[in-house]
Enzyme design. Structure first.
Site, PDB file in Angstrom:
ATOM      1  N   TRP A 119       0.860  -1.191   0.000  1.00 59.06           N
ATOM      2  CA  TRP A 119       0.000   0.000   0.000  1.00 59.06           C
ATOM      3  C   TRP A 119       0.898   1.245   0.000  1.00 59.06           C
ATOM      4  O   TRP A 119       1.864   1.317   0.765  1.00 59.06           O
ATOM      5  CB  TRP A 119      -0.885  -0.054   1.241  1.00 59.06           C
ATOM      6  CG  TRP A 119      -1.834   1.085   1.412  1.00 59.06           C
ATOM      7  CD1 TRP A 119      -2.647   1.621   0.464  1.00 59.06           C
ATOM      8  CD2 TRP A 119      -2.099   1.805   2.625  1.00 59.06           C
ATOM      9  NE1 TRP A 119      -3.398   2.639   1.013  1.00 59.06           N
ATOM     10  CE2 TRP A 119      -3.080   2.771   2.331  1.00 59.06           C
ATOM     11  CE3 TRP A 119      -1.598   1.710   3.927  1.00 59.06           C
ATOM     12  CZ2 TRP A 119      -3.576   3.652   3.293  1.00 59.06           C
ATOM     13  CZ3 TRP A 119      -2.085   2.582   4.892  1.00 59.06           C
ATOM     14  CH2 TRP A 119      -3.062   3.541   4.566  1.00 59.06           C
ATOM     15  N   ASP A 146      -0.731  -5.843   9.392  1.00 55.78           N
ATOM     16  CA  ASP A 146      -1.730  -4.856   9.006  1.00 55.78           C
ATOM     17  C   ASP A 146      -2.976  -5.643   8.610  1.00 55.78           C
ATOM     18  O   ASP A 146      -2.988  -6.334   7.593  1.00 55.78           O
ATOM     19  CB  ASP A 146      -1.226  -4.011   7.828  1.00 55.78           C
ATOM     20  CG  ASP A 146      -2.180  -2.870   7.486  1.00 55.78           C
ATOM     21  OD1 ASP A 146      -3.279  -2.814   8.080  1.00 55.78           O
ATOM     22  OD2 ASP A 146      -1.836  -2.040   6.623  1.00 55.78           O
ATOM     23  N   LYS A 179     -13.303  -1.275   6.168  1.00 61.19           N
ATOM     24  CA  LYS A 179     -13.868  -2.144   5.135  1.00 61.19           C
ATOM     25  C   LYS A 179     -14.921  -3.093   5.703  1.00 61.19           C
ATOM     26  O   LYS A 179     -16.020  -3.198   5.188  1.00 61.19           O
ATOM     27  CB  LYS A 179     -12.762  -2.981   4.461  1.00 61.19           C
ATOM     28  CG  LYS A 179     -11.490  -2.209   4.069  1.00 61.19           C
ATOM     29  CD  LYS A 179     -11.737  -1.198   2.978  1.00 61.19           C
ATOM     30  CE  LYS A 179     -10.477  -0.619   2.363  1.00 61.19           C
ATOM     31  NZ  LYS A 179      -9.633   0.204   3.205  1.00 61.19           N
TER      32      LYS A 179
END
Length: 405
Positions: A134, A215, A251
């Protein structure tokens, strides 16, 4: 009169957020935004989960609720339930009070707070992150004062995992180095290690005393199962070793703009965990003092109620299933059109994103000719697709592959 800031240069647009800006400025009715890292319905609309609406209603209707500051570490219920969600209800680490959990500002905030803590209290200041990862990861760790190195992860030739390269690079890392691991649904590639590969990664990392920093942005959102998506983290916690975990509810509960997340630091003993928590508080206090109350209250309300929790898992699986079905539709449509190349990676990859293998020139061509917006590395958000837009995307990919080198 000149401003004292007149020498300030204009910063470049964030490459991911810039995609949405360009999309918004395009008047074409055929335009599709596949750059956004947020779930969309089949109609292309943002989704607020029913269970979230119910939880909010419950909170609003409770006259005893006030807007006082919450502790530096956040809401106690939220922290306890977040640790349980990622580590499992029967986790010995939780039973032995070896986990320090702190409510943070979503995944990014959790990573930043964890990184600042490590910089101050951990003997190694180098962190290995996957290549690619990311786009915000290197910035978060660099600004916290850690030095960033990369380990091989994605193999463009197979559009899968470069497992050999990963093992070699982690094998060559200095003892004690920090290693960032995507718990599941690797962003941007959608390529995850298998359970057997995770076990090899764990053994290698423990043998070299490498410190795992997970993560976890997509728990439950990747496979549709909260437990399956937490497997990698639980494997590492089960061996009794230490690790850090950044969690996000953006999310999996659709709480993007509420900025709800948690940092859990799993320690060797309850005494160490309590000292670690006391030091993390000193990172948070001068940074933002204490976290916001609303989003964490929504999460705690849902996780506390077995009925709401159950309804959440059903809605969560619905989101994951829609993305999996988009992968299948895209793959089958490319096959039916006879688009050159092997596109099976689309159904092998998992989570919100697919790394298509399209190059910068092909992406630029698709934007110019077909009004399809995505990041220049060829990453597309499967959540931005619908049954209606798949044919247009397939036409664009087909044209890009056959007409642009």
């Amino acid at each position: 009169m000149d401003s004292v800031f007149s020498k300030v240069d204009r910063a470049p647009e964030d490459p991911i957020l810039g995609v949405t800006v360009a999309y918004n400025n395009d008047p074409s009715p055929a335009k599709i935004n596949l750059g956004v890292g947020a779930y969309r319905t089949e109609e292309g609309k943002p989704l607020v989960l029913d269970v979230v609406r119910r939880a909010e209603q419950q909170l609003v209707n409770d006259p005893s609720r006030v807007k006082e500051y919450i502790p530096i570490v956040g809401l106690a219920d939220f922290n306890k339930l977040s640790a349980k969600l990622i580590l499992g209800g029967d986790s010995p680490a939780i039973q032995e009070s070896r986990v320090a959990t702190i409510q943070c500002l979503s995944g990014t905030g959790s990573l930043r707070v964890g990184a600042e803590f490590l910089k101050k209290h951990y003997h190694q200041s180098v962190i290995y992150i996957p290549k690619p990862t990311w786009g915000n990861h290197p910035k978060v760790f660099n600004l916290a004062g850690l030095s960033v190195e990369y380990y091989r992860y994605y193999d463009p030739a197979t559009r899968g995992l470069d497992f050999q390269g990963l093992l070699e690079d982690l094998g060559g890392a200095p003892s004690g180095a920090i290693v960032l691991l995507h718990a599941c649904a690797h962003n941007p590639t959608g390529v995850d290690p298998t359970s057997e590969q995770w076990e090899q990664i764990r053994q290698l990392m423990r043998s070299k005393s490498l410190l795992p920093f997970f993560d976890s942005a997509y728990q439950g959102f990747a496979s549709g199962s909260l437990d399956t998506d937490a497997h990698s983290v639980r494997t590492f916690v089960a061996d009794g070793g230490e690790c850090l975990i950044a969690q996000s509810y953006a999310k999996n509960m659709g709480l993007y703009g509420e900025r709800v997340g948690a940092l859990s630091i799993v320690c060797k003993s309850a005494d160490v965990a309590s000292k670690v928590e006391s030091q993390v508080k000193l990172v948070v206090r001068p940074m933002y003092s204490s976290p916001p109350i609303h989003g964490a209250s929504i999460v705690a309300t849902i996780l506390k109620s077995s009925e709401m929790y159950n309804d959440w898992t059903i809605e969560l699986k619905g989101m994951a299933d829609r993305i999996i079905s988009m992968r299948k539709q895209l793959f089958e449509a490319l096959q039916a059109k006879g688009t050159p190349g092997d596109w099976s990676h689309i159904i092998k990859q998992i989570g919100m994103f697919t790394f298509t293998g399209l190059n910068k020139e092909q992406v630029a061509f698709m934007t110019k000719e077909f009004h399809i917006y995505m990041t220049s590395d060829g990453r597309i958000s499967m959540a931005g697709l619908s049954s209606k837009t798949v044919p247009h995307l397939v036409d664009a990919i087909h044209a890009a592959v056959t007409r642009v080198g």
